[in-house]
Design a protein around this motif. Structure first.
Motif: not given
Ligand code: ADP
Length: 794
Positions: A286, A504, A323-324
């Protein structure tokens, strides 16, 4: 074909084609059954039969290319089944010579090895006419030579064919003994490639030879480029000569196995459809419109030009903003394998580029390891946390990454362990970082930075309901019919239990709610009689405030099965998660003069920051606490100097009412939280406001936050991280935000509904800042006059 006399050979004989060697009469051979046809034979003939002994099959050496399973059979060697055995007299001398050579050969081996001793005895007890076959099967010969022995139907010819082979083996052994002192282990290596039916033990060697040939086949089948193959074949040759007990043996083997496993030319084919990619990205994430747009552009260009070199995308933003997971979605849209390489804390370049094989415990770097894991040469590699690469005496891993990421160089990336180049140009690299500040400039230069800012409260609510809650329900085996978390509860979790830019810890809190409810639901299943008498969060449960956390929630009301769905309201939330972790503390803390709210940017997102000041009698000293960096300390000095030089104008006084605020006064400035290191120029306006409040005795508006760098002339200069800072202020419930005039353009990035909630003041001078920060303005009494430069006492 092996046979002993008396066995009836059937008219139709199933044939096993083998590349592994030649089965001579009287010997056994281990055959690896790896072609479709051979498997078929084993399944239908050998495995189905009641006893293996009753099953007769033919074994044919396949002289063709082992890779291809040709339909027609190789030319069969014909011979008269019953090999002739001359009478001993005619061949007496030849057979005696042969026997002596055999005795000499066996005598050169280590007699303490039981199998050798046994062989020595067998030489005497076996009929002489069986010796050529048996010895030929034991010594080192080529398959061609073995075939010649097998083809020699006539016994005399068989003796003649085998004798030179034995002599050669003896010479070889003599040479070996001369060049180095043979260890007992080495002797074994001279032994047999194939097991004769007379030797029942010592499988190790033969297994080893089998393994080596298997390895050779694997290496040849790995489809590696010419230089790599050459190195491998050289190593294989060395391996064959090496005694197994040598430490280098295992190293070489591991190396060859890795080389054979690497996906030199294995790749997945991209299945890119931009429309589907857009839908997938939207479904998975989203918000993040800007990021998704750029990713789609990137994918579209890849679709039009598949050989696209670079740029490497680098997602920069606070933790938990997705990001991931965007990286993972990109791999999914492309239909590629995904592999994450965590670089946080890596401070040794060998982590990236591997150790040279001369070191004990050497291994390849993470890039090559990753390729081995995914098994294709065009995966998506997510280089996580490139900003957290360290440096140490073991070299700079960032420099090693340069070679990996540079499209001009990475087609010939050389891992120290492999020592041959591997083409990384097909790999799609995506990097993530929390901040660009700590990414080495040369590395940053090769990447296109895409900022992923934190989410607003509303966005978090949407993300929670669209993604996090369904995901957590599924993880905990719950359904929406069992657990419902209404929007206002989610809002409460976000504002009172989390303070983060990403989602998170929100996800973790939702997980905690799900766990607590799962206990309820599981208990409800056990208690058979349903009790519809009311919801689970009765008044007595709400009264159980002292015991906080999940325990309290689990302990209460377990006897009555809950009414479905369980709706989490604020009482239940408090029971499950405990008392709120974050309170709205803003208005409460601005009840004294000398406190102002600043906005800070951290790699974890924006934050509001209180600046506190107090004064006491003294000698004009300024004390700064709160782990400040040099730049921040300088801002404090700037602020004091500016205020002293403008004291008259703004009617600022010291404790005794004198025009110099520092006369006979010490000032202490503190920046909570004291344990966190802070630096940067953007707190300048906040320090000025805080001190102006202290020196004037007026309160700063409690709904104002500010950011901006100051100069000695009272100008406000632009700063970075405006979006994150504004979102933090919005989260904290502030209403007015003072930003530098030149940062006004950054407001476009802020979602409209957030902008609508806030009142922005764009200030270009400190005068404007002070006017906006105090109720009723902070009017100067007269027009500014030029002051003589006040020399600081600090
Ligand atoms: P980062 O790599 O930025 O630290 P992650 O990609 O691991 O964060 O995301 C953490 C969690 O948050 C995951 O479960 C991800 O699916 C969820 N998440 C983060 N942003 C969104 C978004 N815009 N829409 C849906 N889920 C999200």
């Amino acid at each position: 074909m092996a046979s002993s006399s008396g066995v009836q050979i059937p008219g139709r004989l199933p044939l096993l084609l083998t590349h592994d060697g030649v089965l001579l009469p009287g010997s056994t051979v281990r055959v690896s059954v790896d072609t479709g046809r051979n498997m078929q034979l084993v399944k239908s003939r050998l495995l189905k039969g009641t006893s293996l002994k009753s099953t007769i099959i033919g074994v044919i050496p396949n002289t063709r290319d082992p890779e291809q399973e040709a339909d027609e059979l190789p030319t069969l060697h014909r011979w008269v089944w019953q090999r002739s055995s001359h009478n001993q007299g005619e061949l007496g001398e030849l057979s005696q010579r042969f026997y002596q050579a055999a005795v000499q050969l066996v005598g050169m081996l280590d007699m303490s090895v039981p199998v050798v001793a046994k062989l020595r005895k067998l030489l005497d007890s076996l009929p002489r006419d069986t010796l050529p076959d048996i010895l030929a099967s034991m010594i080192r010969t080529t398959n061609k030579e073995k075939l010649q022995v097998l083809d020699a139907v006539d016994l005399e010819e068989r003796f003649k064919k085998t004798l030179p082979l034995i002599t050669r083996q003896i010479e070889g052994l003599k040479l070996l003994q001369n060049t180095r002192k043979l260890r007992p282990d080495d002797n074994k290596k001279v032994g047999t490639p194939f097991k004769t039916h007379f030797s029942l033990e010592e499988e190790g060697d033969e297994e080893d030879v089998d393994d080596t040939s298997l390895l050779e086949r694997k290496v040849k089948g790995a489809n590696m480029p010419e230089p790599a193959l050459r190195v491998c074949l050289k190593e294989l040759k060395r391996l064959k000569k090496m005694p197994q007990s040598m430490p280098e043996y295992a190293l070489t083997r591991n190396y060859l196995e890795l080389m054979a496993e690497l996906p030199w030319s294995k790749s997945t084919s991209d299945c890119l459809d931009i429309r589907a990619a857009r839908v997938l990205l939207d479904n998975d994430h989203y918000a993040m419109e800007k990021l998704k747009r750029r990713v789609l552009e990137y994918l579209a260009v890849r679709q039009l030009k598949s050989t696209l070199k670079g740029p490497i995308l680098c997602f920069v933003g606070p933790p938990g903003v997705g990001k991931t997971s965007v990286g993972r979605s990109i791999a999914r849209t492309l239909g590629r394998e995904f592999h994450r390489i965590a670089l946080g804390g890596v401070c040794d370049q060998s982590d990236i580029r591997g150790h040279r094989r001369t070191y004990v415990g050497s291994m390849p770097g993470r890039i090559i390891n990753g390729l081995k894991t995914v098994g294709v040469n065009n995966p998506v590699f997510l280089l996580d946390e490139v900003d957290k690469l360290g440096k140490s005496l073991q070299g700079d891993p960032a420099a090693a990454l340069l070679e990996v990421l540079d499209p001009e160089q990475n087609h010939s990336f050389t891992d120290h362990y492999l020592n041959v180049s591997f083409d990384l140009s097909q790999v799609l690299f995506i990097a993530t970082a929390n901040t660009t500040a700590t990414i080495p400039p040369a590395l940053l230069d090769r990447m296109e930075v895409l900022q992923v800012p934190g989410y607003t409260q509303e966005e978090k609510v949407e993300i929670a309901h669209r993604h996090l809650i369904p995901h957590q329900l599924e993880q905990h085996g719950l359904t929406p019919q069992q657990l419902q978390i209404p929007q206002h509860t989610t809002q409460e979790i976000i504002s009172r239990y989390t303070r983060e830019a990403g989602v998170r810890s929100l996800e973790r809190k939702i997980g905690a709610v799900c766990r607590a409810v799962a206990v309820k639901v599981a208990e409800g299943h056990k208690i058979s009689k349903p009790d519809p008498s009311g919801p689970q969060h009765g008044p007595e449960e709400a009264g159980d405030r002292e015991r906080t956390g999940e325990e309290a929630y689990r302990d209460t009301d377990m006897t009555a099965p809950p009414e479905m769905p369980i709706v989490i309201d604020s009482v239940a939330l408090k029971d499950i998660l405990g008392p709120p972790v974050f309170e709205m503390e803003v208005s409460e803390r601005l009840t004294l003069p000398g406190v102002a709210i600043g906005l800070a940017w951290t790699p974890l997102g924006g934050e509001i920051m209180f600046v506190e000041a107090s004064r006491m009698e003294g000698e004009g000293q300024l004390t700064l606490t709160g782990q400040l960096g040099d730049v921040m300390k300088e801002s404090a000095h700037l602020a004091i100097s500016w205020l002293r030089s403008n004291a008259k104008l703004y009617q600022l006084t010291n404790i005794a009412g004198s025009q110099d605020p520092l006369e006979g006064t010490d000032v202490h400035l503190h920046f909570p939280a004291g344990a966190v290191t802070k630096d940067g120029p953007s707190a300048g306006v906040t320090i000025v406001t805080c001190l102006a409040s202290l020196f004037s005795g007026r309160l700063v508006r409690s709904d104002v936050a500010m950011t901006g760098e100051i100069t000695l002339r009272g100008l406000v200069l632009p700063v970075g991280g405006i979006k994150d800072k504004v979102l933090a202020a919005h989260r904290a419930g502030l209403k007015r935000i003072i930003i530098p005039k030149r940062n006004e353009k950054d407001l476009e990035e802020i979602p409209i509904h957030v902008r609508a909630d806030l009142d922005f003041v764009a200030a270009s001078s400190l005068d404007e800042v002070l006017n906006a920060a105090f109720d009723g303005g902070f009017a100067a009494t007269t027009a500014p006059v030029t002051h003589p430069q006040v020399s600081s006492k600090l």
